[in-house]
Design an enzyme around this catalytic site. Sequence first.
Site, PDB file in Angstrom:
ATOM      1  N   LYS A  10      -1.518  -3.841  13.219  1.00 48.98           N
ATOM      2  CA  LYS A  10      -2.630  -3.022  13.697  1.00 48.98           C
ATOM      3  C   LYS A  10      -3.960  -3.714  13.364  1.00 48.98           C
ATOM      4  O   LYS A  10      -3.999  -4.647  12.546  1.00 48.98           O
ATOM      5  CB  LYS A  10      -2.533  -1.630  13.060  1.00 48.98           C
ATOM      6  CG  LYS A  10      -1.288  -0.826  13.508  1.00 48.98           C
ATOM      7  CD  LYS A  10      -1.201   0.508  12.767  1.00 48.98           C
ATOM      8  CE  LYS A  10      -0.061   1.364  13.268  1.00 48.98           C
ATOM      9  NZ  LYS A  10       0.039   2.661  12.532  1.00 48.98           N
ATOM     10  N   ARG A 114      11.667  -1.135   8.919  1.00 49.03           N
ATOM     11  CA  ARG A 114      11.088   0.115   8.392  1.00 49.03           C
ATOM     12  C   ARG A 114      11.102   0.084   6.857  1.00 49.03           C
ATOM     13  O   ARG A 114      10.175   0.558   6.210  1.00 49.03           O
ATOM     14  CB  ARG A 114      11.868   1.348   8.890  1.00 49.03           C
ATOM     15  CG  ARG A 114      11.728   1.656  10.370  1.00 49.03           C
ATOM     16  CD  ARG A 114      10.345   2.059  10.806  1.00 49.03           C
ATOM     17  NE  ARG A 114       9.798   3.220  10.162  1.00 49.03           N
ATOM     18  CZ  ARG A 114       8.758   3.933  10.640  1.00 49.03           C
ATOM     19  NH1 ARG A 114       8.177   3.604  11.788  1.00 49.03           N
ATOM     20  NH2 ARG A 114       8.281   4.945   9.971  1.00 49.03           N
ATOM     21  N   THR A 120       4.897   6.053   5.848  1.00 44.92           N
ATOM     22  CA  THR A 120       3.697   6.116   6.696  1.00 44.92           C
ATOM     23  C   THR A 120       2.394   6.144   5.895  1.00 44.92           C
ATOM     24  O   THR A 120       1.422   5.483   6.259  1.00 44.92           O
ATOM     25  CB  THR A 120       3.789   7.389   7.582  1.00 44.92           C
ATOM     26  OG1 THR A 120       5.041   7.358   8.278  1.00 44.92           O
ATOM     27  CG2 THR A 120       2.643   7.461   8.577  1.00 44.92           C
ATOM     28  N   ARG A 131       2.896  -1.542   3.429  1.00 48.05           N
ATOM     29  CA  ARG A 131       1.891  -0.464   3.404  1.00 48.05           C
ATOM     30  C   ARG A 131       1.481  -0.112   1.973  1.00 48.05           C
ATOM     31  O   ARG A 131       0.316   0.166   1.703  1.00 48.05           O
ATOM     32  CB  ARG A 131       2.452   0.761   4.141  1.00 48.05           C
ATOM     33  CG  ARG A 131       2.489   0.565   5.658  1.00 48.05           C
ATOM     34  CD  ARG A 131       3.333   1.623   6.337  1.00 48.05           C
ATOM     35  NE  ARG A 131       3.108   1.676   7.781  1.00 48.05           N
ATOM     36  CZ  ARG A 131       3.767   2.483   8.603  1.00 48.05           C
ATOM     37  NH1 ARG A 131       4.699   3.300   8.139  1.00 48.05           N
ATOM     38  NH2 ARG A 131       3.499   2.495   9.897  1.00 48.05           N
ATOM     39  N   ASN A 151      -2.585   1.959   8.228  1.00 49.10           N
ATOM     40  CA  ASN A 151      -1.414   1.522   7.454  1.00 49.10           C
ATOM     41  C   ASN A 151      -0.866   0.187   7.947  1.00 49.10           C
ATOM     42  O   ASN A 151       0.311  -0.118   7.775  1.00 49.10           O
ATOM     43  CB  ASN A 151      -0.348   2.622   7.436  1.00 49.10           C
ATOM     44  CG  ASN A 151       0.012   3.101   8.834  1.00 49.10           C
ATOM     45  OD1 ASN A 151      -0.398   2.506   9.821  1.00 49.10           O
ATOM     46  ND2 ASN A 151       0.779   4.165   8.911  1.00 49.10           N
ATOM     47  N   HIS A 154       2.863  -1.071  12.747  1.00 45.23           N
ATOM     48  CA  HIS A 154       3.736  -0.111  13.422  1.00 45.23           C
ATOM     49  C   HIS A 154       5.107  -0.759  13.506  1.00 45.23           C
ATOM     50  O   HIS A 154       5.202  -1.972  13.700  1.00 45.23           O
ATOM     51  CB  HIS A 154       3.242   0.174  14.850  1.00 45.23           C
ATOM     52  CG  HIS A 154       4.314   0.785  15.701  1.00 45.23           C
ATOM     53  ND1 HIS A 154       4.565   2.140  15.714  1.00 45.23           N
ATOM     54  CD2 HIS A 154       5.246   0.223  16.522  1.00 45.23           C
ATOM     55  CE1 HIS A 154       5.597   2.377  16.509  1.00 45.23           C
ATOM     56  NE2 HIS A 154       6.030   1.231  17.020  1.00 45.23           N
TER      57      HIS A 154
HETATM   58  P1  GDP Z   1       5.020   5.687  11.441  1.00 38.43           P
HETATM   59  O1  GDP Z   1       6.220   5.631  12.333  1.00 38.43           O
HETATM   60  O2  GDP Z   1       5.370   5.482   9.982  1.00 38.43           O
HETATM   61  O3  GDP Z   1       3.911   4.753  11.881  1.00 38.43           O
HETATM   62  O4  GDP Z   1       4.419   7.181  11.501  1.00 38.43           O
HETATM   63  P2  GDP Z   1       4.327   8.245  12.718  1.00 38.43           P
HETATM   64  O5  GDP Z   1       5.089   7.783  13.917  1.00 38.43           O
HETATM   65  O6  GDP Z   1       4.657   9.565  12.140  1.00 38.43           O
HETATM   66  O7  GDP Z   1       2.751   8.251  13.036  1.00 38.43           O
HETATM   67  C1  GDP Z   1       2.157   7.230  13.798  1.00 38.43           C
HETATM   68  C2  GDP Z   1       0.854   6.818  13.142  1.00 38.43           C
HETATM   69  O8  GDP Z   1      -0.077   7.921  13.202  1.00 38.43           O
HETATM   70  C3  GDP Z   1       0.913   6.453  11.659  1.00 38.43           C
HETATM   71  O9  GDP Z   1       1.342   5.132  11.436  1.00 38.43           O
HETATM   72  C4  GDP Z   1      -0.528   6.690  11.225  1.00 38.43           C
HETATM   73  O10 GDP Z   1      -1.359   5.591  11.590  1.00 38.43           O
HETATM   74  C5  GDP Z   1      -0.928   7.911  12.064  1.00 38.43           C
HETATM   75  N1  GDP Z   1      -0.718   9.203  11.363  1.00 38.43           N
HETATM   76  C6  GDP Z   1       0.478   9.802  11.144  1.00 38.43           C
HETATM   77  N2  GDP Z   1       0.324  10.987  10.515  1.00 38.43           N
HETATM   78  C7  GDP Z   1      -1.012  11.160  10.338  1.00 38.43           C
HETATM   79  C8  GDP Z   1      -1.818  12.221   9.754  1.00 38.43           C
HETATM   80  O11 GDP Z   1      -1.343  13.243   9.261  1.00 38.43           O
HETATM   81  N3  GDP Z   1      -3.171  12.027   9.777  1.00 38.43           N
HETATM   82  C9  GDP Z   1      -3.756  10.933  10.320  1.00 38.43           C
HETATM   83  N4  GDP Z   1      -5.107  10.872  10.292  1.00 38.43           N
HETATM   84  N5  GDP Z   1      -3.035   9.926  10.854  1.00 38.43           N
HETATM   85  C10 GDP Z   1      -1.677  10.024  10.884  1.00 38.43           C
HETATM   86 MG    MG Z   2       6.415   6.251  14.298  1.00 39.08          MG
END
Ligand code: GDP
Ligand code: MG
Length: 188
Positions: A10, A114, A120, A131, A151, A154
């Site tokens: 990212k 992962r 996350t 991360r 973070n 992706h």
């Molecule tokens: P990942 O698969 O670990 O990347 O997590 P997710 O698919 O759940 O979310 C996608 C992305 O959205 C994350 O990597 C974060 O950049 C962002 N994100 C997820 N949850 C939150 C949240 O509660 N608040 C904010 N501001 N960003 C979030």
């Molecule tokens: Mg995801």
Amino acid sequence: MIERTLVLIKPDGIKRGLVGKITSAFEDCGLKIVGMKLVSPSPEKVQEHYNADENWLRSVGEKSIKSAKERNEAINEDPIEIGKRIRSYLINYLANNPVIAMVLEGNNAIEIVRKIIGSTQPSKADPSTIRGKYSSDSYDLADSNKRAVRNLVHASEDKASAEREIKVWFNESELIQYSRSDEKEMYG
Ligand code: GDP
Ligand code: MG
């Protein structure tokens, strides 16, 4: 089983000069880079990547509500609405900014990647993960600044999303087949 997964570095990972360290973490584990490009994606491309799948919107929203409850914050908003807001933060975060897209191949690549990136929320991620090692960002800080959690990376969550996401960023002709010199040692 040998499989492929999509990773994005990212914009924070690139702007902070962490491309080499992040890529090395994957290579050191034996994962092979079969596709790689630096792009500045359009908002439409990022929307296609973070597609508005209802299950994903709900799971992101529910995760956010759970962590707000842990901070004793009351949230009455619908999880899908929260998911939509986070998706719009993600479009602002990635669109028209530098992003490296890569396809990694290896044994159980989806799960291994992962594991290497960690959970996350960087503030809760294990410090041995990308991360957890390179960031301390958290949901509460990101939400109060109205932006996505920064973070660094992706990675696809499962086989179906890996197949879909690889196609968002790469044509088949851009994925290169070759052998790493240590493949026989690892897999033979
Ligand atoms: P990942 O698969 O670990 O990347 O997590 P997710 O698919 O759940 O979310 C996608 C992305 O959205 C994350 O990597 C974060 O950049 C962002 N994100 C997820 N949850 C939150 C949240 O509660 N608040 C904010 N501001 N960003 C979030
Ligand atoms: Mg995801």
